[in-house]
Design an enzyme around this catalytic site. Structure first.
Site, PDB file in Angstrom:
ATOM      1  N   THR A  40       0.895  -1.257   0.045  1.00 49.18           N
ATOM      2  CA  THR A  40       0.052  -0.066  -0.085  1.00 49.18           C
ATOM      3  C   THR A  40       1.011   1.123   0.025  1.00 49.18           C
ATOM      4  O   THR A  40       1.488   1.447   0.937  1.00 49.18           O
ATOM      5  CB  THR A  40      -0.901  -0.053   1.317  1.00 49.18           C
ATOM      6  OG1 THR A  40      -1.724  -1.159   1.227  1.00 49.18           O
ATOM      7  CG2 THR A  40      -1.872   1.171   1.070  1.00 49.18           C
ATOM      8  N   LYS A  62      -7.611   1.180  -2.700  1.00 48.34           N
ATOM      9  CA  LYS A  62      -7.371   0.708  -1.591  1.00 48.34           C
ATOM     10  C   LYS A  62      -7.095   1.643  -0.192  1.00 48.34           C
ATOM     11  O   LYS A  62      -7.464   1.227   0.773  1.00 48.34           O
ATOM     12  CB  LYS A  62      -5.861   0.023  -1.959  1.00 48.34           C
ATOM     13  CG  LYS A  62      -5.039  -0.176  -0.569  1.00 48.34           C
ATOM     14  CD  LYS A  62      -5.558  -1.647   0.129  1.00 48.34           C
ATOM     15  CE  LYS A  62      -4.628  -1.920   1.393  1.00 48.34           C
ATOM     16  NZ  LYS A  62      -5.560  -2.724   2.201  1.00 48.34           N
ATOM     17  N   LYS A  82       0.484   4.934   8.278  1.00 55.07           N
ATOM     18  CA  LYS A  82       0.884   5.276   7.121  1.00 55.07           C
ATOM     19  C   LYS A  82      -0.256   5.396   6.038  1.00 55.07           C
ATOM     20  O   LYS A  82      -0.530   6.388   5.306  1.00 55.07           O
ATOM     21  CB  LYS A  82       1.722   4.176   6.732  1.00 55.07           C
ATOM     22  CG  LYS A  82       2.409   4.192   5.310  1.00 55.07           C
ATOM     23  CD  LYS A  82       2.476   3.265   4.383  1.00 55.07           C
ATOM     24  CE  LYS A  82       1.791   1.787   4.772  1.00 55.07           C
ATOM     25  NZ  LYS A  82       1.502   0.878   3.653  1.00 55.07           N
TER      26      LYS A  82
HETATM   27  P1  NAP Z   1       5.674  -5.965   7.525  1.00 49.95           P
HETATM   28  O1  NAP Z   1       5.369  -7.309   8.258  1.00 49.95           O
HETATM   29  O2  NAP Z   1       5.924  -5.116   8.214  1.00 49.95           O
HETATM   30  O3  NAP Z   1       6.878  -6.302   6.491  1.00 49.95           O
HETATM   31  C1  NAP Z   1       7.027  -5.541   5.815  1.00 49.95           C
HETATM   32  C2  NAP Z   1       8.213  -5.854   4.837  1.00 49.95           C
HETATM   33  O4  NAP Z   1       8.990  -4.594   4.243  1.00 49.95           O
HETATM   34  C3  NAP Z   1       9.388  -6.478   5.303  1.00 49.95           C
HETATM   35  O5  NAP Z   1       9.758  -7.368   4.432  1.00 49.95           O
HETATM   36  C4  NAP Z   1      10.449  -5.755   5.769  1.00 49.95           C
HETATM   37  O6  NAP Z   1      11.812  -6.115   5.740  1.00 49.95           O
HETATM   38  C5  NAP Z   1      10.447  -4.652   4.549  1.00 49.95           C
HETATM   39  N1  NAP Z   1      11.099  -3.367   4.649  1.00 49.95           N
HETATM   40  C6  NAP Z   1      10.743  -2.574   5.953  1.00 49.95           C
HETATM   41  N2  NAP Z   1      11.627  -1.587   5.848  1.00 49.95           N
HETATM   42  C7  NAP Z   1      12.561  -1.959   4.730  1.00 49.95           C
HETATM   43  C8  NAP Z   1      13.722  -1.135   4.360  1.00 49.95           C
HETATM   44  N3  NAP Z   1      14.307   0.194   4.888  1.00 49.95           N
HETATM   45  N4  NAP Z   1      14.432  -1.731   3.374  1.00 49.95           N
HETATM   46  C9  NAP Z   1      14.096  -3.227   2.859  1.00 49.95           C
HETATM   47  N5  NAP Z   1      12.992  -3.770   3.185  1.00 49.95           N
HETATM   48  C10 NAP Z   1      12.293  -3.154   4.288  1.00 49.95           C
HETATM   49  O7  NAP Z   1       4.210  -5.538   6.621  1.00 49.95           O
HETATM   50  P2  NAP Z   1       3.159  -6.288   5.948  1.00 49.95           P
HETATM   51  O8  NAP Z   1       1.894  -6.634   7.240  1.00 49.95           O
HETATM   52  O9  NAP Z   1       3.656  -7.456   5.362  1.00 49.95           O
HETATM   53  O10 NAP Z   1       2.688  -5.524   4.896  1.00 49.95           O
HETATM   54  C11 NAP Z   1       3.206  -5.148   3.737  1.00 49.95           C
HETATM   55  C12 NAP Z   1       2.430  -4.102   2.704  1.00 49.95           C
HETATM   56  O11 NAP Z   1       1.022  -4.732   2.632  1.00 49.95           O
HETATM   57  C13 NAP Z   1       2.364  -2.882   3.470  1.00 49.95           C
HETATM   58  O12 NAP Z   1       2.281  -1.651   2.614  1.00 49.95           O
HETATM   59  C14 NAP Z   1       0.889  -3.040   4.125  1.00 49.95           C
HETATM   60  O13 NAP Z   1       0.219  -1.707   4.301  1.00 49.95           O
HETATM   61  C15 NAP Z   1       0.185  -3.740   3.229  1.00 49.95           C
HETATM   62  N6  NAP Z   1      -0.939  -4.713   3.679  1.00 49.95           N
HETATM   63  C16 NAP Z   1      -0.835  -5.422   5.141  1.00 49.95           C
HETATM   64  C17 NAP Z   1      -1.921  -5.925   5.373  1.00 49.95           C
HETATM   65  C18 NAP Z   1      -1.955  -6.678   6.640  1.00 49.95           C
HETATM   66  O14 NAP Z   1      -2.914  -7.027   7.313  1.00 49.95           O
HETATM   67  N7  NAP Z   1      -0.703  -6.844   7.124  1.00 49.95           N
HETATM   68  C19 NAP Z   1      -3.110  -6.089   4.735  1.00 49.95           C
HETATM   69  C20 NAP Z   1      -3.067  -5.306   3.555  1.00 49.95           C
HETATM   70  C21 NAP Z   1      -2.078  -4.583   2.906  1.00 49.95           C
HETATM   71  P3  NAP Z   1      12.156  -6.851   7.335  1.00 49.95           P
HETATM   72  O15 NAP Z   1      11.480  -8.138   7.122  1.00 49.95           O
HETATM   73  O16 NAP Z   1      13.859  -6.839   6.891  1.00 49.95           O
HETATM   74  O17 NAP Z   1      11.781  -5.831   8.112  1.00 49.95           O
END
Ligand code: NAP
Length: 293
Positions: free
Chosen positions: A96, A171, A239
């Site tokens: 997102t 979204k 965010k």
């Molecule tokens: P998350 O668990 O916090 O994972 C974030 C990912 O981004 C990890 O692979 C992390 O790597 C990487 N990352 C963060 N900062 C970084 C940096 N500076 N350099 C390189 N990699 C970096 O997030 P998530 O829940 O999977 O969500 C991912 C996306 O989907 C987001 O945009 C979120 O808004 C969206 N989303 C999430 C959900 C939900 O329910 N969780 C639902 C719909 C959409 P590391 O592992 O090294 O930290």
């Protein structure tokens, strides 16, 4: 079988890419924290040295990362995936991010002779694991048609919204409703608790009522138990609400309940709950209301 590169193995990226691997596709993965790839590598994925290397080895390259700055780092940086592209590949971002952040990536991908799909998802970790996410896609239609069989492995509901950044706006519209719903539920549950009712019973009644929804159903057991382990973190929801506010400003639409809910989440983050699930809004209000379970 498709050759797929996958960048970002967080709460969502891990189970989504695992479903592609389980369906028999060749998977190259990259994540900043390498250990998060261990399970996938054990199941047959290849760990790439960089996003660039993953892109060079693949026909489809997916990103699922935290936010826009991270998307820019893994796409546009020196070792970013754009550096590994050759003409004809399809790049799909499922994170997102804002329209602006997305457009910048689109320009770089197109300059490399490739196509860029914006495909943010609805649904949380449980749906990612089950392969039943909602996937909102916009971008080149022919590339969408080619990618659809892969989307269908990850999601039960597919929506094609147009040739540009339409999916980004939809979204954010959806997420502002998800966030404000959790704020409303916090108010309803804590009011009931303070009047002597049970939180679990209140959450069950809400889920089964006219305002019940898939969201209130997923969250009812967690709110009832006061378990706020992260499925979607406070930090990430803040965010998204900031991005929604920016889109509201762009189109001249006032988003008052979004503003209020964002301020509640910011307070939760200030109290140290930034990494917890955004349904922790209930706990925040309990604390302010001097209610101890
Ligand atoms: P998350 O668990 O916090 O994972 C974030 C990912 O981004 C990890 O692979 C992390 O790597 C990487 N990352 C963060 N900062 C970084 C940096 N500076 N350099 C390189 N990699 C970096 O997030 P998530 O829940 O999977 O969500 C991912 C996306 O989907 C987001 O945009 C979120 O808004 C969206 N989303 C999430 C959900 C939900 O329910 N969780 C639902 C719909 C959409 P590391 O592992 O090294 O930290």
């Amino acid at each position: 079988m498709a050759k797929i590169g996958w960048i970002g193995l967080g709460n969502m990226g891990n189970p989504m890419s695992k479903n592609l691997l389980d369906a028999g596709h060749d998977l190259q993965v990259w994540n900043r924290t390498k250990s998060k790839a261990d399970e996938l590598v054990g199941a047959g994925a290849v760990l790439a040295d960089s996003p660039k290397a993953a892109a060079a080895a693949s026909d489809f390259v997916f990103t699922m990362v935290a936010d826009g700055p991270t998307l820019h780092a893994v796409t546009l940086g020196a070792d970013g995936l754009v550096a590994g592209l050759s003409p004809g590949k399809i790049v799909v971002d499922m994170s997102t991010v804002s329209v602006e952040e997305s457009s910048k990536v689109n320009a770089a991908v197109e300059a490399a002779g490739c196509k860029f799909l914006r495909a943010p998802v609805t649904g949380s970790v449980a749906l990612a694991k089950a392969g039943t996410l909602g996937i909102l896609t916009s971008g080149d239609k022919a590339s969408y048609d080619k990618t659809l069989p892969l989307f269908e492995i990850m999601g039960g509901n597919q929506f094609y919204l147009g040739g540009g950044d339409e999916a980004r706006v939809m979204k954010l519209s959806l997420n502002l409703m998800i966030a404000t719903t959790m704020q409303m539920e916090a108010e309803a549950v804590v009011l009931a608790e303070k009047a002597g009712l049970d939180a679990q019973q209140a959450a069950d009644i809400i889920a089964g009522s006219a305002v019940g929804s898939p969201l209130t159903n997923y969250k009812k057991a967690l709110i009832g138990a006061g378990n706020y382990a992260p499925a979607f973190s406070v930090k990430l929801m803040i965010k998204d609400l900031k991005l929604a506010e920016a889109v509201g400003k762009q189109y001249g639409v006032s988003l008052e309940s979004t503003k209020l809910t964002k301020s509640r989440l910011e307070l939760a983050a200030e109290k140290g709950y930034g990494e917890m699930d955004f349904s922790i809004l209930t706990k925040l209000l309990e604390e302010e209301s001097d209610f101890v379970r």
